[in-house]
Design an enzyme around this catalytic site. Structure first.
Site, PDB file in Angstrom:
ATOM      1  N   ARG A 111     -10.628   3.556  -1.438  1.00  0.00           N
ATOM      2  CA  ARG A 111     -10.078   2.840  -0.267  1.00  0.00           C
ATOM      3  C   ARG A 111     -10.357   3.692   0.975  1.00  0.00           C
ATOM      4  O   ARG A 111      -9.533   4.528   1.356  1.00  0.00           O
ATOM      5  CB  ARG A 111      -8.570   2.638  -0.433  1.00  0.00           C
ATOM      6  CG  ARG A 111      -8.159   1.580  -1.458  1.00  0.00           C
ATOM      7  CD  ARG A 111      -6.638   1.409  -1.461  1.00  0.00           C
ATOM      8  NE  ARG A 111      -6.186   0.244  -2.171  1.00  0.00           N
ATOM      9  CZ  ARG A 111      -5.809   0.236  -3.459  1.00  0.00           C
ATOM     10  NH1 ARG A 111      -5.846   1.335  -4.168  1.00  0.00           N
ATOM     11  NH2 ARG A 111      -5.392  -0.881  -4.019  1.00  0.00           N
ATOM     12  N   HIS A 142       0.827  -1.218   0.000  1.00  0.00           N
ATOM     13  CA  HIS A 142       0.000   0.000   0.000  1.00  0.00           C
ATOM     14  C   HIS A 142       0.852   1.254   0.000  1.00  0.00           C
ATOM     15  O   HIS A 142       0.399   2.311  -0.422  1.00  0.00           O
ATOM     16  CB  HIS A 142      -1.012  -0.042   1.150  1.00  0.00           C
ATOM     17  CG  HIS A 142      -2.119  -1.011   0.853  1.00  0.00           C
ATOM     18  ND1 HIS A 142      -2.088  -2.299   1.288  1.00  0.00           N
ATOM     19  CD2 HIS A 142      -3.222  -0.887   0.073  1.00  0.00           C
ATOM     20  CE1 HIS A 142      -3.145  -2.936   0.813  1.00  0.00           C
ATOM     21  NE2 HIS A 142      -3.863  -2.109   0.084  1.00  0.00           N
ATOM     22  N   CYS A 184      -9.850  -4.043  -9.993  1.00  0.00           N
ATOM     23  CA  CYS A 184      -9.372  -2.808  -9.373  1.00  0.00           C
ATOM     24  C   CYS A 184      -7.983  -2.975  -8.782  1.00  0.00           C
ATOM     25  O   CYS A 184      -7.447  -2.059  -8.177  1.00  0.00           O
ATOM     26  CB  CYS A 184     -10.353  -2.301  -8.319  1.00  0.00           C
ATOM     27  SG  CYS A 184     -10.539  -3.422  -6.937  1.00  0.00           S
ATOM     28  N   ARG A 212     -15.343   1.162  -0.894  1.00  0.00           N
ATOM     29  CA  ARG A 212     -15.031  -0.131  -0.290  1.00  0.00           C
ATOM     30  C   ARG A 212     -15.036   0.075   1.222  1.00  0.00           C
ATOM     31  O   ARG A 212     -14.406   1.020   1.719  1.00  0.00           O
ATOM     32  CB  ARG A 212     -13.652  -0.617  -0.735  1.00  0.00           C
ATOM     33  CG  ARG A 212     -13.311  -1.941  -0.070  1.00  0.00           C
ATOM     34  CD  ARG A 212     -12.008  -2.468  -0.558  1.00  0.00           C
ATOM     35  NE  ARG A 212     -10.885  -1.706  -0.028  1.00  0.00           N
ATOM     36  CZ  ARG A 212      -9.618  -1.988  -0.338  1.00  0.00           C
ATOM     37  NH1 ARG A 212      -9.337  -2.969  -1.165  1.00  0.00           N
ATOM     38  NH2 ARG A 212      -8.635  -1.280   0.166  1.00  0.00           N
ATOM     39  N   GLU A 235     -10.899 -11.328  -4.073  1.00  0.00           N
ATOM     40  CA  GLU A 235      -9.455 -11.233  -3.852  1.00  0.00           C
ATOM     41  C   GLU A 235      -8.927 -12.368  -2.976  1.00  0.00           C
ATOM     42  O   GLU A 235      -7.736 -12.446  -2.708  1.00  0.00           O
ATOM     43  CB  GLU A 235      -9.093  -9.876  -3.245  1.00  0.00           C
ATOM     44  CG  GLU A 235      -9.876  -9.501  -1.995  1.00  0.00           C
ATOM     45  CD  GLU A 235      -9.544  -8.104  -1.492  1.00  0.00           C
ATOM     46  OE1 GLU A 235      -8.562  -7.512  -1.940  1.00  0.00           O
ATOM     47  OE2 GLU A 235     -10.291  -7.614  -0.628  1.00  0.00           O
ATOM     48  N   ARG A 240       2.804 -10.125  -0.597  1.00  0.00           N
ATOM     49  CA  ARG A 240       2.924  -8.979  -1.511  1.00  0.00           C
ATOM     50  C   ARG A 240       3.896  -7.919  -1.016  1.00  0.00           C
ATOM     51  O   ARG A 240       4.251  -7.001  -1.757  1.00  0.00           O
ATOM     52  CB  ARG A 240       1.526  -8.376  -1.801  1.00  0.00           C
ATOM     53  CG  ARG A 240       0.844  -7.780  -0.600  1.00  0.00           C
ATOM     54  CD  ARG A 240      -0.621  -7.461  -0.874  1.00  0.00           C
ATOM     55  NE  ARG A 240      -0.843  -6.106  -1.329  1.00  0.00           N
ATOM     56  CZ  ARG A 240      -2.041  -5.548  -1.405  1.00  0.00           C
ATOM     57  NH1 ARG A 240      -3.128  -6.227  -1.062  1.00  0.00           N
ATOM     58  NH2 ARG A 240      -2.180  -4.308  -1.813  1.00  0.00           N
ATOM     59  N   ASN A 270      -4.205  -7.630  -6.411  1.00  0.00           N
ATOM     60  CA  ASN A 270      -3.050  -7.530  -5.510  1.00  0.00           C
ATOM     61  C   ASN A 270      -3.092  -8.651  -4.484  1.00  0.00           C
ATOM     62  O   ASN A 270      -2.096  -9.314  -4.206  1.00  0.00           O
ATOM     63  CB  ASN A 270      -3.048  -6.184  -4.778  1.00  0.00           C
ATOM     64  CG  ASN A 270      -3.145  -5.017  -5.727  1.00  0.00           C
ATOM     65  OD1 ASN A 270      -2.804  -5.156  -6.889  1.00  0.00           O
ATOM     66  ND2 ASN A 270      -3.625  -3.880  -5.252  1.00  0.00           N
ATOM     67  N   ASP A 271      -4.273  -8.842  -3.923  1.00  0.00           N
ATOM     68  CA  ASP A 271      -4.406  -9.907  -2.928  1.00  0.00           C
ATOM     69  C   ASP A 271      -4.660 -11.256  -3.577  1.00  0.00           C
ATOM     70  O   ASP A 271      -4.163 -12.268  -3.101  1.00  0.00           O
ATOM     71  CB  ASP A 271      -5.535  -9.574  -1.944  1.00  0.00           C
ATOM     72  CG  ASP A 271      -5.061  -8.584  -0.900  1.00  0.00           C
ATOM     73  OD1 ASP A 271      -3.974  -8.796  -0.347  1.00  0.00           O
ATOM     74  OD2 ASP A 271      -5.758  -7.583  -0.659  1.00  0.00           O
TER      75      ASP A 271
END
Ligand code: PEP
Ligand code: MG
Length: 596
Positions: A312, A205, A520, A348, A449, A483, A472-473
């Site tokens: 986010r 992040h 996303c 989200r 995810e 990650r 990403n996840d």
């Protein structure tokens, strides 16, 4: 202050270091090395061989002054607070530590580096060893060591030493072991030109925030704090991941030209801002922005996004120690609902945990051995129902002011969807009773995810309005690759056949249930992967505002049938690298300027 600052310095040869580029841009400036808690380390100067003995004397004089200072403090405090002043005896032992003194002397001779930077580097080694010990006593001793080292440094360089990052004057490039998302969110953008860290990865992040904030960044440069010191001149290349220490005039000219070329490409893409995100054969792809701050709202319009595909919400509050009230959240969400374009904004719900903790996280998320597999996202929300309800009510209130959607992070199966939907229904009932306006037809979706959710997408789809795939996840969990961990970064492969198959399953489950599926995660912002995603039939791409014009340009060069043919061609290919190479070949044919 005791010894004067040695002003001799020697010229150095250019050094190139290669890390992972995570946020584009080329910057040149002076370095500020940041230690724990945003403390800076002293500037490093190289000294001529003939001044080494004088430098060592200067160091011993500073140690002597620090010693008498601590002794005096000890006497004074013993009178005032008695026993408690014993801590100064520990400080005296530390300042007198012969091993440290010998090591500093040896390193000054070997590296021909000024006393203050050498001393700080040696102390940092001790501090980091203490911090690794999982024991509060030793962790407390590490802050005592910081305290003493800063006294010694002040005696060496005077009050000019900027002890904190906030005290650094002028523009600079930050170098640190690591930065948390809240360190990055709190950066003064008028001063920080870019940053480089020893650890880190593309989908952390911190990296996502750097891209969102437009701060060029390079990560995964182990040991750079031993090579680069505060005050040194570097070029940071956020395209290729290079750091160039003491650039020659030739290198500087080469980078100035590269910067001009990159800036020209960015400028030329402005011309497509108001054109549709449509393939050459007429398929429209919804292109939305990922944002995380109220200050990002103007980016929706300026980047040409059709709306916000991922807000986010946890980013909004990373720098605080408490969670915001319903009214405070409603105000922020209403502003976003009013600013978003025709596709609106998808909030989200809080995805706290993992690498995202509130500033005073200790009170909210206990430290865990495996935070990414722990209490994170919807798991926190479902067990802290009051916090979840406060947020849902605020989002529902915003739905009366614009086109608003809501989605839940870290869903692992249909059971969590039912529980979350039930809580939304309760909040709606309450708002009706309280006569507070909201849209009852608000669209509610889930992030896909977690592999278990991707595998059961067909079971989840009937209960939601859309899917947004968080690559990403999804990649991290499918491939068991942390990650954030730079040592396994090369195993993080978006083109692994397992990922392609999961996408196929998720998209076909969405289509069978007449709901849309978007992406996303950061994969959507990388133009290399766009032919694959379009070939698989994705409906929406939600990307960081900085990548948005590039993604739109790439989409506009593609033909869906050719993308589908690529998918058919790679379907039985087991090697992720070959799949990536096939995609690169297509990209290089259609938009070479974006991939160079
Ligand atoms: C993702 O996992 O791809 C995602 C978009 O969410 P985050 O990066 O915030 O975990
Ligand atoms: Mg995620």
């Amino acid at each position: 202050m005791s010894a004067p600052v040695n002003t001799h310095s020697v010229a150095l040869a250019e050094i190139r270091l290669k890390g992972i580029a995570v946020s584009p841009g080329i910057v040149r400036g002076r370095v500020s090395v940041v230690e724990g808690g945003a403390l800076t380390s002293p500037a490093r100067r190289r000294i001529p061989a003939e001044t080494i003995d004088a430098e060592i004397q200067r160091f011993h004089a500073a140690i002597e002054t620090t010693r008498s200072e601590i002794q005096k403090l000890h006497e004074q405090m013993s009178e005032e607070i008695g026993q408690e002043a014993a801590i100064f005896e520990v400080h005296l032992l530390m300042v007198n530590d012969q091993m440290v003194l010998d090591e500093v002397e040896k390193r000054i001779r070997e590296t021909k580096t000024c006393a203050e930077a050498t001393y700080y580097q040696v102390i940092r080694g001790y501090i980091e060893s203490l911090e690794k010990l999982n024991d509060k006593y030793f962790r407390d001793r590490s802050s005592d060591m910081y305290d003493i080292s800063r006294r010694v440094v002040r005696h060496l360089v005077g009050d000019a030493f900027p002890g904190k990052l906030d005290d650094v004057t002028g523009e600079h490039i930050v170098i640190a072991h690591d930065l948390t998302p809240s360190d990055t969110a709190g950066m003064d953008r008028s001063k920080v030109l870019g940053f480089a860290t020893e650890s880190g990865s593309t989908t952390s992040h911190t990296a996502i925030l750097a891209r969102a904030l437009g701060i060029p960044a390079v990560v995964s440069l182990p040991g750079i704090r031993d090579t680069i010191g505060s005050g040194e001149d570097i070029i940071l290349d956020g395209y290729s991941g290079q750091l160039i220490l003491c650039p020659t005039a030739e290198t500087a000219a080469e980078y100035a030209a590269l910067k001009t070329e990159k800036d020209a490409l960015t400028k030329s893409l402005v011309s497509i801002r108001d054109t549709p995100c449509r393939t050459r054969d007429g398929k429209d792809i919804v292109l939305s922005a990922n944002i995380g701050f109220t200050e990002d709202l103007p980016l929706i319009e300026s980047s040409g996004a059709e709306g916000v595909g991922l807000y986010r919400t946890e980013f909004l509050f990373l720098n605080r120690t408490d969670l915001p009230s319903e009214d405070e959240q409603a105000k922020v969400y209403i502003a976003a609902a009013e600013a978003a374009g025709r596709h609106g904004v998808i909030f989200r719900t809080f995805d706290l945990g993992g690498d995202k903790l509130l500033g005073g996280s200790a009170g909210t998320i206990p430290s865990e051995p495996n935070p990414f597999l722990g209490w994170r996202g919807i798991r926190v929300s479902l067990s802290e129902e009051a916090i979840f309800k406060t947020q849902i009510r605020a989002i529902l209130r915003a739905s009366a002011h614009g086109r608003v959607g809501m989605m839940f992070p870290m869903i692992s199966g249909v059971g969590e969807v039912h529980r979350a939907n039930t809580i939304v229904a309760t909040c709606m009932k309450e708002l009706v009773q309280e006569k507070i306006e909201f849209r009852a037809d608000i669209k509610i979706g889930v992030m896909i995810e977690v592999p278990s959710a991707a595998f059961t997408a067909d079971l989840i789809a009937p209960h939601v309005d859309f899917f947004s795939v968080g690559t990403n996840d999804l990649i991290q969990y499918t491939m068991a690759v942390d990650r954030l961990n730079e040592s396994v970064a090369d195993l993080y492969e978006p083109t692994h056949p397992s990922i392609v198959r999961l996408f196929k399953h998720v998209i076909s489950a969405a289509k069978a249930n007449n709901i849309w599926a978007g992406i996303c995660g950061e994969m959507a912002g990388d133009v290399l992967y766009i032919p694959l995603l379009i070939g698989l039939g994705i409906d929406e791409l939600s990307v960081g505002a900085a990548s948005l014009p590039r993604v739109k340009y790439a989409v506009q060069q593609l033909v869906t049938t050719e993308c589908a043919a690529i998918v058919a061609a790679i379907e039985s290919e087991p090697d992720p690298k070959k799949i990536a190479a096939t995609l690169r070949e297509m990209g290089e044919k259609l938009y070479p300027e974006l991939l160079s």
